[in-house]
Design a protein around this motif. Structure first.
Motif, PDB file in Angstrom:
ATOM      1  N   SER A  54       0.992  -1.223  -0.029  1.00 58.66           N
ATOM      2  CA  SER A  54       0.113   0.217   0.016  1.00 58.66           C
ATOM      3  C   SER A  54       0.814   1.248   0.147  1.00 58.66           C
ATOM      4  O   SER A  54       0.458   2.106  -0.593  1.00 58.66           O
ATOM      5  CB  SER A  54      -0.851  -0.230   1.121  1.00 58.66           C
ATOM      6  N   ARG A  55       1.714   1.306   0.857  1.00 59.65           N
ATOM      7  CA  ARG A  55       2.950   2.516   0.854  1.00 59.65           C
ATOM      8  C   ARG A  55       3.653   2.454  -0.534  1.00 59.65           C
ATOM      9  O   ARG A  55       3.593   3.681  -0.789  1.00 59.65           O
ATOM     10  CB  ARG A  55       3.719   2.339   2.166  1.00 59.65           C
ATOM     11  N   ILE A  56       4.080   1.525  -1.043  1.00 58.89           N
ATOM     12  CA  ILE A  56       4.677   1.595  -2.284  1.00 58.89           C
ATOM     13  C   ILE A  56       3.892   2.168  -3.411  1.00 58.89           C
ATOM     14  O   ILE A  56       4.234   2.764  -4.322  1.00 58.89           O
ATOM     15  CB  ILE A  56       5.124   0.137  -2.747  1.00 58.89           C
ATOM     16  N   GLY A  57       2.405   1.879  -3.496  1.00 55.92           N
ATOM     17  CA  GLY A  57       1.526   2.278  -4.088  1.00 55.92           C
ATOM     18  C   GLY A  57       1.185   3.766  -3.975  1.00 55.92           C
ATOM     19  O   GLY A  57       1.157   4.544  -5.000  1.00 55.92           O
ATOM     20  N   ASP A  58       1.260   4.086  -2.695  1.00 62.78           N
ATOM     21  CA  ASP A  58       1.149   5.686  -2.516  1.00 62.78           C
ATOM     22  C   ASP A  58       2.429   6.388  -3.027  1.00 62.78           C
ATOM     23  O   ASP A  58       1.907   7.490  -3.707  1.00 62.78           O
ATOM     24  CB  ASP A  58       1.247   5.866  -0.922  1.00 62.78           C
ATOM     25  N   ILE A  59       3.371   5.907  -2.992  1.00 61.47           N
ATOM     26  CA  ILE A  59       4.461   6.615  -3.500  1.00 61.47           C
ATOM     27  C   ILE A  59       4.577   6.609  -4.899  1.00 61.47           C
ATOM     28  O   ILE A  59       4.786   7.692  -5.434  1.00 61.47           O
ATOM     29  CB  ILE A  59       5.950   5.795  -3.042  1.00 61.47           C
ATOM     30  N   ALA A  60       4.147   5.528  -5.477  1.00 60.21           N
ATOM     31  CA  ALA A  60       4.106   5.513  -7.101  1.00 60.21           C
ATOM     32  C   ALA A  60       3.100   6.665  -7.622  1.00 60.21           C
ATOM     33  O   ALA A  60       3.199   7.553  -8.457  1.00 60.21           O
ATOM     34  CB  ALA A  60       3.639   4.181  -7.517  1.00 60.21           C
ATOM     35  N   GLU A  61       1.973   6.630  -7.019  1.00 58.72           N
ATOM     36  CA  GLU A  61       0.850   7.720  -7.278  1.00 58.72           C
ATOM     37  C   GLU A  61       1.284   9.046  -7.222  1.00 58.72           C
ATOM     38  O   GLU A  61       1.255   9.952  -8.044  1.00 58.72           O
ATOM     39  CB  GLU A  61      -0.471   7.650  -6.314  1.00 58.72           C
ATOM     40  N   LEU A  62       2.066   9.539  -5.914  1.00 63.36           N
ATOM     41  CA  LEU A  62       2.813  10.845  -5.772  1.00 63.36           C
ATOM     42  C   LEU A  62       3.972  10.935  -6.834  1.00 63.36           C
ATOM     43  O   LEU A  62       3.756  12.245  -7.249  1.00 63.36           O
ATOM     44  CB  LEU A  62       3.331  10.885  -4.328  1.00 63.36           C
ATOM     45  N   GLU A  63       4.695   9.824  -7.037  1.00 66.07           N
ATOM     46  CA  GLU A  63       5.807  10.145  -7.990  1.00 66.07           C
ATOM     47  C   GLU A  63       5.089  10.426  -9.819  1.00 66.07           C
ATOM     48  O   GLU A  63       5.529  11.347 -10.375  1.00 66.07           O
ATOM     49  CB  GLU A  63       6.711   9.043  -8.265  1.00 66.07           C
ATOM     50  N   VAL A  64       3.860   9.894  -9.983  1.00 61.79           N
ATOM     51  CA  VAL A  64       3.466  10.137 -11.165  1.00 61.79           C
ATOM     52  C   VAL A  64       2.757  11.612 -11.107  1.00 61.79           C
ATOM     53  O   VAL A  64       2.677  12.459 -12.150  1.00 61.79           O
ATOM     54  CB  VAL A  64       2.369   9.217 -11.401  1.00 61.79           C
ATOM     55  N   ALA A  65       1.911  11.946  -9.982  1.00 61.29           N
ATOM     56  CA  ALA A  65       1.476  13.330 -10.002  1.00 61.29           C
ATOM     57  C   ALA A  65       2.438  14.393 -10.131  1.00 61.29           C
ATOM     58  O   ALA A  65       2.161  15.399 -10.532  1.00 61.29           O
ATOM     59  CB  ALA A  65       0.600  13.446  -8.617  1.00 61.29           C
ATOM     60  N   LEU A  66       3.532  14.249  -9.318  1.00 56.62           N
ATOM     61  CA  LEU A  66       4.682  15.179  -9.410  1.00 56.62           C
ATOM     62  C   LEU A  66       5.253  15.401 -10.763  1.00 56.62           C
ATOM     63  O   LEU A  66       5.536  16.460 -11.253  1.00 56.62           O
ATOM     64  CB  LEU A  66       5.889  14.921  -8.305  1.00 56.62           C
ATOM     65  N   HIS A  67       5.229  14.189 -11.436  1.00 49.29           N
ATOM     66  CA  HIS A  67       5.807  14.204 -12.932  1.00 49.29           C
ATOM     67  C   HIS A  67       4.784  14.936 -13.689  1.00 49.29           C
ATOM     68  O   HIS A  67       5.551  15.736 -14.435  1.00 49.29           O
ATOM     69  CB  HIS A  67       5.981  12.590 -13.313  1.00 49.29           C
ATOM     70  N   LEU A  68       3.751  14.516 -13.625  1.00 48.57           N
ATOM     71  CA  LEU A  68       2.619  15.417 -14.585  1.00 48.57           C
ATOM     72  C   LEU A  68       2.563  16.789 -14.138  1.00 48.57           C
ATOM     73  O   LEU A  68       2.459  17.667 -15.207  1.00 48.57           O
ATOM     74  CB  LEU A  68       1.108  14.836 -14.282  1.00 48.57           C
ATOM     75  N   LEU A  69       2.664  17.198 -12.913  1.00 57.61           N
ATOM     76  CA  LEU A  69       2.843  18.792 -12.385  1.00 57.61           C
ATOM     77  C   LEU A  69       4.097  19.535 -13.040  1.00 57.61           C
ATOM     78  O   LEU A  69       3.739  20.482 -13.557  1.00 57.61           O
ATOM     79  CB  LEU A  69       2.979  18.626 -10.962  1.00 57.61           C
ATOM     80  N   SER A  70       4.964  18.725 -12.775  1.00 55.96           N
ATOM     81  CA  SER A  70       6.325  19.195 -13.527  1.00 55.96           C
ATOM     82  C   SER A  70       6.474  19.551 -14.967  1.00 55.96           C
ATOM     83  O   SER A  70       6.834  20.068 -15.690  1.00 55.96           O
ATOM     84  CB  SER A  70       7.336  18.522 -13.283  1.00 55.96           C
TER      85      SER A  70
END
Length: 111
Positions: A8-24
């Motif tokens: 679950s934590r690994i999935g949370d991190i993956a979601e945040l990484e994708v969100a940050l990538h798209l924001l950038s």
């Protein structure tokens, strides 16, 4: 720093990484407020105003003896496909998306 093993934590991190990538990249990104649901991220393209729906998956990689790496991510559900939700995953700062399942192959530059 200890290696995180909780899926679950690994999935949370993956979601945040994708969100940050798209924001950038200049996209508007909205996250699901709950821990369950069909969509993890609602994304708006700044140029076209297109609305994209993503379910973020943690990618798994396998590199064979010839230096070819295959990236995998789990499949979307039938309900997600009906709504136009795509699977999204990030690997080495590249966003991979697919309506059903991510499976990409590439030859490593180092080999």
């Amino acid at each position: 720093m200890p290696k995180i093993k909780d899926p679950s934590r690994i999935g949370d991190i993956a979601e945040l990484e994708v969100a940050l990538h798209l924001l950038s990249e200049g996209y508007e990104v909205f996250r699901n407020m709950g821990c369950t649901g069909l969509v993890d991220l609602v994304v708006i393209c700044p140029k076209t105003k297109e609305i994209l729906l993503y379910d973020v998956k943690t990618t798994t990689t396998y590199t064979d003896k010839d230096g070819v790496t295959t990236i995998y991510a789990n499949t979307s559900s039938e309900e997600q496909r009906k709504l136009g939700v795509e699977i999204a995953g990030l690997h080495k700062d590249k966003l991979y998306t697919d309506p059903i399942r991510i499976k990409e192959r590439f030859k490593n530059e180092n080999t």
